[in-house]
Design an enzyme around this catalytic site. Structure first.
Site, PDB file in Angstrom:
ATOM      1  N   SER A  55       0.270   4.133   5.659  1.00 20.05           N
ATOM      2  CA  SER A  55      -0.732   3.346   4.923  1.00 20.05           C
ATOM      3  C   SER A  55      -2.052   3.369   5.687  1.00 20.05           C
ATOM      4  O   SER A  55      -3.121   3.209   5.105  1.00 20.05           O
ATOM      5  CB  SER A  55      -0.252   1.913   4.758  1.00 20.05           C
ATOM      6  OG  SER A  55       0.986   1.908   4.091  1.00 20.05           O
ATOM      7  N   ARG A  56      -1.998   3.560   7.004  1.00 22.13           N
ATOM      8  CA  ARG A  56      -3.225   3.517   7.823  1.00 22.13           C
ATOM      9  C   ARG A  56      -4.028   4.822   7.747  1.00 22.13           C
ATOM     10  O   ARG A  56      -5.146   4.865   8.255  1.00 22.13           O
ATOM     11  CB  ARG A  56      -2.874   3.207   9.281  1.00 22.13           C
ATOM     12  CG  ARG A  56      -2.380   1.786   9.478  1.00 22.13           C
ATOM     13  CD  ARG A  56      -2.241   1.419  10.943  1.00 22.13           C
ATOM     14  NE  ARG A  56      -2.054  -0.009  11.142  1.00 22.13           N
ATOM     15  CZ  ARG A  56      -0.886  -0.595  11.368  1.00 22.13           C
ATOM     16  NH1 ARG A  56       0.215   0.127  11.432  1.00 22.13           N
ATOM     17  NH2 ARG A  56      -0.809  -1.902  11.536  1.00 22.13           N
ATOM     18  N   GLY A  84       6.030   8.155   1.219  1.00 23.36           N
ATOM     19  CA  GLY A  84       7.063   7.814   2.211  1.00 23.36           C
ATOM     20  C   GLY A  84       7.887   6.626   1.712  1.00 23.36           C
ATOM     21  O   GLY A  84       9.121   6.645   1.727  1.00 23.36           O
ATOM     22  N   HIS A  85       7.176   5.588   1.230  1.00 26.38           N
ATOM     23  CA  HIS A  85       7.892   4.428   0.666  1.00 26.38           C
ATOM     24  C   HIS A  85       8.681   4.855  -0.570  1.00 26.38           C
ATOM     25  O   HIS A  85       9.806   4.398  -0.789  1.00 26.38           O
ATOM     26  CB  HIS A  85       6.904   3.333   0.259  1.00 26.38           C
ATOM     27  CG  HIS A  85       6.109   2.763   1.388  1.00 26.38           C
ATOM     28  ND1 HIS A  85       4.761   2.966   1.518  1.00 26.38           N
ATOM     29  CD2 HIS A  85       6.470   2.003   2.441  1.00 26.38           C
ATOM     30  CE1 HIS A  85       4.320   2.334   2.595  1.00 26.38           C
ATOM     31  NE2 HIS A  85       5.346   1.745   3.184  1.00 26.38           N
ATOM     32  N   LEU A  90       2.908  10.598   6.537  1.00 26.56           N
ATOM     33  CA  LEU A  90       2.307   9.601   5.648  1.00 26.56           C
ATOM     34  C   LEU A  90       2.330   8.226   6.307  1.00 26.56           C
ATOM     35  O   LEU A  90       3.312   7.847   6.946  1.00 26.56           O
ATOM     36  CB  LEU A  90       3.076   9.538   4.325  1.00 26.56           C
ATOM     37  CG  LEU A  90       2.988  10.778   3.444  1.00 26.56           C
ATOM     38  CD1 LEU A  90       3.592  10.499   2.075  1.00 26.56           C
ATOM     39  CD2 LEU A  90       1.556  11.232   3.261  1.00 26.56           C
ATOM     40  N   TYR A 110       0.862  -1.177   0.000  1.00 29.52           N
ATOM     41  CA  TYR A 110       0.000   0.000   0.000  1.00 29.52           C
ATOM     42  C   TYR A 110       0.902   1.232   0.000  1.00 29.52           C
ATOM     43  O   TYR A 110       0.833   2.100   0.874  1.00 29.52           O
ATOM     44  CB  TYR A 110      -0.982   0.004   1.182  1.00 29.52           C
ATOM     45  CG  TYR A 110      -2.287   0.668   0.776  1.00 29.52           C
ATOM     46  CD1 TYR A 110      -3.137   0.054  -0.125  1.00 29.52           C
ATOM     47  CD2 TYR A 110      -2.622   1.922   1.258  1.00 29.52           C
ATOM     48  CE1 TYR A 110      -4.312   0.672  -0.535  1.00 29.52           C
ATOM     49  CE2 TYR A 110      -3.793   2.548   0.849  1.00 29.52           C
ATOM     50  CZ  TYR A 110      -4.631   1.906  -0.044  1.00 29.52           C
ATOM     51  OH  TYR A 110      -5.780   2.529  -0.462  1.00 29.52           O
TER      52      TYR A 110
END
Ligand code: PAF
Length: 312
Positions: A201-202, A51-52, A199, A47
């Site tokens: 994913s949640r 950030g990733h 940021l 997801y």
């Protein structure tokens, strides 16, 4: 971009990339001057967000081959946590990986990662007893165990982790040092939305109202930064800073505080409430975990000793 789902395919793909690099170096520089082919690894639970993407960009900058793993690791979730509802979107993740120039994506199933019940766990003591370790018992054993397994599969030179999970960075650094793992952990800065929300994913779980109120996290940390940079205010004590953060967060009626802690970093040792910020002789982290409805958000700020003006 190569997409693999099995450990054997992953090892094969990485071996080919390393061999390719060695052959190229041999051709260009002769066998006496073989340059190392650097493998950079970005482990994620998918997801993927900006950030990733920033981790992949750093990996791309520093490595010859970039490996990304996407695996929602069941053993780092507690029984009442969001394993089943954890957001997943493989097609979109692969697009992000392609855009960021990833070379190899590893997308294992749970059966591939855990073909038999795990009897071996990696436990890092002390550092895992506070912050998220206290609220999520067993969480870090799940993280260190899966990351050690992934390191054994990928054998990376560099591994990239976001500082939003600062405790995770400290714990993994300790594991790598304690177990003489031949990999360098590269911590990367927190990436925020324009309005300051870190940021995660949640964040998709938040309602519009919760998202609005969740801004108190970054606002409270911004105040800490201002205090640390102000020659008068940085004589505040750790207790006063704690109070300031707490009152900013409790100004949001929807915020349910799990913890606000001010600790040394990376040792995660408590600091006396009476101690003045400017007198602390180590780097400091102010770390928060706050629930909005069922969504638990974390955020933190790290103050490097050199950045805190000396007390006058
Ligand atoms: O930070 C994460 O996404 C996870 O904890 C990690 C490091 C990928 C291990 O599952």
């Amino acid at each position: 971009m190569i997409i693999v789902r099995e450990v054997a395919q992953l090892r094969q793909a990485i071996a080919e990339r390393r061999q390719l690099g060695t052959n190229r170096a041999k051709a260009e520089y002769g066998s006496a001057a073989i340059q190392q082919h650097t493998v950079g690894f970005v482990p994620t639970m998918g997801y993927l967000h900006e950030g990733h993407a920033s981790l992949m960009q750093k990996a791309r900058e520093l490595s010859d081959t970039v490996v990304l793993s996407i695996f929602v690791n069941p053993i780092q979730f507690g029984p009442n946590e969001d394993l089943d509802s954890y957001p997943r979107d493989e097609a979109r993740d692969l697009e992000v990986a392609r855009r960021e120039g990833v070379d190899i994506v590893f997308l294992p199933t749970v059966a591939e990662m855990y073909p038999q019940p795990t009897r071996t766990k990696i436990h890092v003591s002390a550092l895992t007893e506070r912050l998220c370790g206290a609220s999520r018992p067993g969480h870090f054993d799940g993280v260190t165990t899966v990351v050690a397994k992934l390191f054994n599969m990928v054998n990376p030179d560099l591994a990239f982790f976001g500082m939003k999970d600062a405790q995770q960075v400290a714990v993994l650094q300790q594991m790598v040092t304690d177990l003489n793992m031949n990999v360098t952990i590269v911590p990367c800065p927190i990436v925020r939305e324009a309005d300051g929300l870190a940021l995660s994913s949640r964040n998709v779980y938040l309602s519009a109202e919760q998202r609005e109120q969740a801004l108190v996290l970054s606002q409270s940390l911004r105040k800490v930064r201002e205090v640390s940079e102000d020659a008068v205010q940085n004589s505040f004590t750790i207790g006063q800073i704690h109070q300031m953060v707490e009152s900013t967060i409790t100004s949001s009626p929807l915020a349910d505080i799990d913890y606000i802690e001010i600790l040394t970093f990376p040792g995660l040792e408590p600091i006396l409430a009476e101690q003045r910020l400017s007198d602390v002789q180590e780097d400091i982290i102010v770390a928060l975990a706050v629930k909005f409805g069922n969504t638990r958000l974390i955020d933190n700020i790290r103050l490097q000793k050199a950045e805190v003006l000396s007390h006058v």
